[in-house]
Design an enzyme around this catalytic site. Structure first.
Site, PDB file in Angstrom:
ATOM      1  N   SER A  80     -43.139 -17.168   4.343  1.00  0.00           N
ATOM      2  CA  SER A  80     -42.253 -17.789   3.457  1.00  0.00           C
ATOM      3  C   SER A  80     -42.813 -17.784   2.047  1.00  0.00           C
ATOM      4  CB  SER A  80     -42.699 -19.625   3.989  1.00  0.00           C
ATOM      5  OG  SER A  80     -42.012 -20.273   2.969  1.00  0.00           O
ATOM      6  N   SER A 123     -42.073 -20.165  -0.263  1.00  0.00           N
ATOM      7  CA  SER A 123     -42.286 -21.428  -0.673  1.00  0.00           C
ATOM      8  C   SER A 123     -43.519 -22.007  -1.207  1.00  0.00           C
ATOM      9  CB  SER A 123     -41.561 -22.537   0.292  1.00  0.00           C
ATOM     10  OG  SER A 123     -40.451 -22.407   0.638  1.00  0.00           O
ATOM     11  N   LYS A 166     -34.216 -27.474  10.964  1.00  0.00           N
ATOM     12  CA  LYS A 166     -33.444 -28.180   9.754  1.00  0.00           C
ATOM     13  C   LYS A 166     -32.609 -29.355  10.372  1.00  0.00           C
ATOM     14  CE  LYS A 166     -33.214 -24.658   6.162  1.00  0.00           C
ATOM     15  NZ  LYS A 166     -32.183 -23.775   5.265  1.00  0.00           N
ATOM     16  N   ASP A 218     -30.315 -26.975  -0.548  1.00  0.00           N
ATOM     17  CA  ASP A 218     -29.704 -25.603  -0.351  1.00  0.00           C
ATOM     18  C   ASP A 218     -28.321 -25.366  -0.961  1.00  0.00           C
ATOM     19  OD1 ASP A 218     -31.740 -24.247   0.850  1.00  0.00           O
ATOM     20  OD2 ASP A 218     -31.056 -24.869   2.911  1.00  0.00           O
ATOM     21  N   GLY A 243     -19.784 -13.700   7.682  1.00  0.00           N
ATOM     22  CA  GLY A 243     -21.047 -14.063   8.675  1.00  0.00           C
ATOM     23  C   GLY A 243     -20.563 -15.697   8.958  1.00  0.00           C
ATOM     24  N   GLY A 265     -23.453 -18.198  10.338  1.00  0.00           N
ATOM     25  CA  GLY A 265     -24.439 -18.950  10.841  1.00  0.00           C
ATOM     26  C   GLY A 265     -24.626 -20.239  10.074  1.00  0.00           C
ATOM     27  N   ARG A 287     -17.567 -12.178  13.805  1.00  0.00           N
ATOM     28  CA  ARG A 287     -17.527 -11.380  14.948  1.00  0.00           C
ATOM     29  C   ARG A 287     -17.136 -11.838  16.147  1.00  0.00           C
ATOM     30  NH1 ARG A 287     -20.547  -6.507  13.454  1.00  0.00           N
ATOM     31  NH2 ARG A 287     -21.911  -6.915  11.770  1.00  0.00           N
ATOM     32  N   ARG A 301     -17.425 -18.080  16.902  1.00  0.00           N
ATOM     33  CA  ARG A 301     -17.918 -18.154  15.505  1.00  0.00           C
ATOM     34  C   ARG A 301     -16.541 -18.627  14.824  1.00  0.00           C
ATOM     35  NH1 ARG A 301     -23.336 -18.992  14.665  1.00  0.00           N
ATOM     36  NH2 ARG A 301     -24.365 -17.300  15.118  1.00  0.00           N
ATOM     37  N   TYR A 358     -33.131 -11.915   0.266  1.00  0.00           N
ATOM     38  CA  TYR A 358     -34.323 -11.680  -0.855  1.00  0.00           C
ATOM     39  C   TYR A 358     -34.959 -10.624  -0.190  1.00  0.00           C
ATOM     40  CZ  TYR A 358     -37.505 -14.853   1.341  1.00  0.00           C
ATOM     41  OH  TYR A 358     -38.239 -15.351   2.254  1.00  0.00           O
ATOM     42  N   GLY A 387     -30.720 -13.670  -3.053  1.00  0.00           N
ATOM     43  CA  GLY A 387     -31.281 -14.661  -2.247  1.00  0.00           C
ATOM     44  C   GLY A 387     -32.507 -15.378  -3.067  1.00  0.00           C
TER      45      GLY A 387
END
Length: 276
Positions: free
Chosen positions: A18, A20, A69, A106, A129, A131, A154, A158, A218, A239
């Site tokens: 991380s 952070s 989260k 976020d 994507g 997710g 995919r 989803r 990132y 990112g």
């Protein structure tokens, strides 16, 4: 600043890589918060309740990454509308009377990163994507996209998830198969939320004069898609931009000091990534 020590940290599993701590510590240094500390702790869902119960009054806040989260939500006293909209809390602030307040930086972090590149409204967008980050992307797009969002996924499950998020967030979501993802690159704004390597085959399909690409990765950076996109003259948001902007908001909420030092935090993040 009083001499009373204040603590904050990022929790998750895995957590070793991380960034952070680098970003928050850079902020504390720039703000002169010499008695503040920021650490990282390896914590999974089963260990989260016990970790929270062990915190004392010196704690100001927590940053949360996967897989915490959603797991944190039942353990909080209140959750912001932004966090509730995507059922994801990445920020906890502790009040002086011991209450636990959950928020999500976020989503506004995405908006701030796009705004920094001059993107504050688009007529349509594409999301690669489906997710957890994709749901945050839809929440951000609900505030700046005036038309449909096409999600490239995919699987049928989803696809159903993205339609559900769109309905919940008030976004017109159209779903397309991942095999057609090259079509996404013609959208004025493309948000790539996929794991490393997933979009590499699309790099050769970028049209002339592309719009804006927001690639949430990132590391490694730049991705093949981001590098080729930039070479073709398109604007790229990365990112690290997202990570820094959401961390800026976390610092402001936890410390009560604003504005947080965006430039210092970004420089610290870039230096840390370059050293890896």
């Amino acid at each position: 600043m009083s001499s009373t020590t204040k603590r904050a940290a990022v929790l998750g599993s895995p957590i070793a890589h991380s960034l952070s701590p680098v970003l928050h510590r850079a902020a504390y240094e720039a703000l002169g918060l010499t008695h503040w500390s920021y650490d990282r702790f390896e914590v999974d869902e089963s260990g989260l309740p016990g970790f929270l119960e062990g915190l004392d009054a010196s704690w100001a806040g927590l940053s949360l990454t996967m897989p915490l989260k959603r797991a944190i939500i039942p353990l909080l006293d209140s959750v912001s509308d932004t966090a509730a909209s995507v059922e994801a809390v990445n920020t906890v602030v502790f009040t002086e009377d011991g209450r636990r307040l959950g928020d999500n930086t976020d989503i506004p972090g995405m908006l701030a990163a796009l705004r920094e590149r001059g993107v504050d409204k688009v007529e349509s967008a594409a999301v690669l994507g489906a997710g957890a980050t994709a749901s945050s992307a839809l929440a951000a797009l609900s505030r700046i996209c005036t038309g449909p969002v096409t999600a490239y996924v995919r699987s049928a499950s989803r696809a159903a998830e993205m339609r559900g998020w769109g309905k919940r967030l008030g976004v017109e979501v159209r779903v397309a198969d991942w095999a057609e993802a090259a079509e996404a690159l013609r959208a004025p704004l493309v948000i790539a939320t996929t794991p490393a390597g997933a979009t590499d085959p699309l790099a050769a399909e970028i049209p002339a004069g592309p719009g804006t690409l927001f690639d949430v990765l990132y590391e490694p950076w730049p991705t093949d898609l981001a590098a080729r996109w930039s070479a073709r003259g398109g604007a790229v948001v990365g990112g690290l931009d997202l990570l820094v902007h959401q961390a800026v908001l976390q610092v402001e909420r936890m410390t009560g000091r604003a504005p947080a030092p965006l430039a210092a935090m970004r420089a610290a993040g870039e230096q840390a990534l370059a050293a890896r």
